[in-house]
Design a protein around this motif. Structure first.
Motif, mmCIF file in Angstrom:
data_model
loop_
_atom_site.group_PDB
_atom_site.id
_atom_site.type_symbol
_atom_site.label_atom_id
_atom_site.label_comp_id
_atom_site.label_asym_id
_atom_site.label_seq_id
_atom_site.Cartn_x
_atom_site.Cartn_y
_atom_site.Cartn_z
ATOM 1 N N GLY A 206 0.815 -1.198 0.000
ATOM 2 C CA GLY A 206 0.000 0.000 0.000
ATOM 3 C C GLY A 206 0.850 1.250 0.000
ATOM 4 N N VAL A 207 0.198 2.394 -0.159
ATOM 5 C CA VAL A 207 0.886 3.685 -0.247
ATOM 6 C C VAL A 207 0.553 4.518 0.985
ATOM 7 C CG1 VAL A 207 1.137 5.809 -1.574
ATOM 8 C CG2 VAL A 207 0.882 3.623 -2.762
ATOM 9 N N VAL A 208 1.597 5.024 1.625
ATOM 10 C CA VAL A 208 1.447 5.905 2.782
ATOM 11 C C VAL A 208 1.816 7.322 2.346
ATOM 12 C CG1 VAL A 208 2.279 6.455 5.102
ATOM 13 C CG2 VAL A 208 1.990 4.062 4.403
ATOM 14 N N THR A 209 0.951 8.281 2.642
ATOM 15 C CA THR A 209 1.239 9.679 2.333
ATOM 16 C C THR A 209 2.018 10.296 3.491
ATOM 17 O OG1 THR A 209 -0.787 9.855 1.027
ATOM 18 C CG2 THR A 209 0.254 11.914 1.716
ATOM 19 N N ASN A 210 3.188 10.810 3.203
ATOM 20 C CA ASN A 210 4.047 11.386 4.228
ATOM 21 C C ASN A 210 3.694 12.854 4.491
ATOM 22 O OD1 ASN A 210 5.599 8.939 4.332
ATOM 23 N ND2 ASN A 210 6.539 9.569 2.398
ATOM 24 N N GLU A 211 4.163 13.377 5.603
ATOM 25 C CA GLU A 211 3.858 14.755 5.978
ATOM 26 C C GLU A 211 4.370 15.765 4.963
ATOM 27 O OE1 GLU A 211 5.195 15.585 9.899
ATOM 28 O OE2 GLU A 211 3.750 14.240 10.873
ATOM 29 N N ASN A 212 5.465 15.421 4.281
ATOM 30 C CA ASN A 212 6.033 16.354 3.290
ATOM 31 C C ASN A 212 5.405 16.218 1.913
ATOM 32 O OD1 ASN A 212 7.083 13.941 2.440
ATOM 33 N ND2 ASN A 212 9.238 14.546 2.582
ATOM 34 N N GLY A 213 4.341 15.401 1.810
ATOM 35 C CA GLY A 213 3.636 15.257 0.542
ATOM 36 C C GLY A 213 4.163 14.165 -0.357
ATOM 37 N N THR A 214 5.202 13.462 0.051
ATOM 38 C CA THR A 214 5.699 12.340 -0.743
ATOM 39 C C THR A 214 4.914 11.079 -0.400
ATOM 40 O OG1 THR A 214 7.429 11.819 0.881
ATOM 41 C CG2 THR A 214 8.003 13.346 -0.916
ATOM 42 N N PHE A 215 5.175 10.025 -1.154
ATOM 43 C CA PHE A 215 4.426 8.773 -1.004
ATOM 44 C C PHE A 215 5.405 7.617 -0.840
ATOM 45 C CE2 PHE A 215 2.153 11.779 -3.616
ATOM 46 C CZ PHE A 215 0.870 11.790 -3.078
ATOM 47 N N THR A 216 5.204 6.822 0.190
ATOM 48 C CA THR A 216 6.071 5.681 0.455
ATOM 49 C C THR A 216 5.272 4.392 0.318
ATOM 50 O OG1 THR A 216 7.511 6.941 1.931
ATOM 51 C CG2 THR A 216 7.556 4.551 2.147
ATOM 52 N N VAL A 217 5.854 3.421 -0.373
ATOM 53 C CA VAL A 217 5.206 2.120 -0.574
ATOM 54 C C VAL A 217 5.691 1.158 0.508
ATOM 55 C CG1 VAL A 217 4.918 0.168 -2.133
ATOM 56 C CG2 VAL A 217 4.966 2.506 -3.040
ATOM 57 N N GLU A 218 4.740 0.536 1.186
ATOM 58 C CA GLU A 218 5.060 -0.384 2.266
ATOM 59 C C GLU A 218 4.228 -1.659 2.125
ATOM 60 O OE1 GLU A 218 4.205 1.657 5.882
ATOM 61 O OE2 GLU A 218 5.952 2.990 5.742
#
Length: 362
Positions: A206-218
């Protein structure tokens, strides 16, 4: 004319480790690169700089059968395209073998209109033997793009992104109109992106939206497993369980509402790890005119306002035999449902044979 004016044309093994390779001759009409990595060649960039600000820094050109490989573990590659994998026209007699592995370093584009850091470009030839792997702490300052002709002929999971940071305007993207094909080709299981990569994220991730607006896949958390196969939901595990297998319910709280069993289960065990809790759930029998549950066992689970409900009255089509509930805890039951922790309601002609309820806490 300016054709073929590359700083290095590599047909062997070339290591860039602490040095600088630059094509600074200015804009040429075409085929002007810092390194032109050709068929049969291997380029290893470990540190240092590869630079061509008017064209591709590294062009993987393939006009023969031998493999073309580029491995980047460090350093800085910068150009209008940092790395371009260029397949020839359809008239070529063999399908090129090309491999790009990026686990470190920085690949950067200095061109903002298309903003391509890594580009897989086919002029018509099949890309079935092309593979791109990006992971580790690699940084792609640009997008990862695959043109339609390449995408439509690539094999499944030919582009694997397991880590790194991709900051390009388009993220990871295919030009193909065949959306399903593009999804099968691009497989994202990790990494951080400036653009949401959800379209290409593999099942189970899934994709997590980070506080800085980027997206991390976990990787998404799994709640159950059958053998070594993990499942994102208990309902999914129930769907695939076979005779004689055990569904292990992992530690944690599951809230899946109602789970409907298949019409027939034989010698299947639902076994909870320590701390496995089913919350606000009901496990119920299948619909239809007949059910058969033989050798069904629930063991080591905590049922928090949750219950098991098996109902018959199916024109003599219900079989419940050797049904066991053991070492389970039932707590916080909501009596407004008018249902016991284990509710079995069968017709007179549908006897329950071998029901065992032992070592449980209510």
């Amino acid at each position: 004319y300016g054709k073929g004016n590359s700083a290095i044309s590599n047909f062997g093994i070339l290591n860039v480790d602490g040095s600088t390779v630059e094509n600074a001759t200015g804009e040429m009409s075409h085929a002007s690169f810092a390194i032109d990595n050709r068929e049969g060649a291997t380029l290893n960039v470990k540190s240092g700089t590869v630079k061509c600000l008017t064209a591709m820094a590294v062009r993987m050109g393939q006009f023969g059968a031998s493999a073309n490989e580029v491995n980047v573990t460090g350093g800085h590659i910068i150009g209008e395209r940092a790395v371009q994998m260029h397949l020839p026209s359809a008239s070529a007699t063999t399908n090129p073998v090309m491999k790009l592995n990026v686990t470190g370093g920085t690949l950067e584009t200095n061109e903002n209109t298309y903003n391509i850091g890594v580009y897989v470009l086919s002029s018509g030839q099949s890309a079935e033997n092309v593979n791109v792997k990006i992971g580790g702490d690699a940084e792609i300052k640009g997008s990862v793009l695959i043109n339609a002709a390449a995408t439509n002929t690539m094999s499944e999971s030919s582009v694997e992104i397991t880590g790194g940071f991709i900051s390009g305007t388009y993220g990871v993207y295919s030009y193909s109109d065949d959306t399903e094909k593009a999804k099968s080709v691009i497989n994202v299981t990790g990494g951080t992106f400036a653009v949401d990569p959800s379209e290409y994220v593999a099942d189970g991730y899934g994709v997590v939206t980070n506080e800085n607006g980027t997206f991390t896949v976990e990787k998404l958390p799994t709640v159950a497993k059958i053998g070594d196969t993990e499942y994102l939901s208990l309902g999914e595990a129930v769907k695939y369980v076979q005779e004689g297998e055990t569904i292990t319910i992992l530690e944690g709280t599951i809230e899946e509402g109602t789970i409907k069993l298949p019409a027939s289960l034989k010698n299947v065990t639902f076994k909870g790890e320590e701390g496995a809790i089913l919350k606000d759930m009901t496990i119920i029998a299948a619909d239809g005119n007949s059910i058969s549950y033989e050798g069904l066992t629930f063991e080591g689970l905590t049922f928090e306002n949750s219950r098991i409900s098996i109902t018959g009255w199916r024109a003599n089509g219900a079989v419940v035999k050797n049904f066991t509930v053991t070492n389970c805890t039932f707590r916080s039951l909501d009596d407004t449902t008018n249902s016991a922790p284990v509710h079995i309601n069968m017709a007179a002609t549908e006897p329950v044979n071998g029901f065992i309820f032992t070592n449980n806490v209510i």
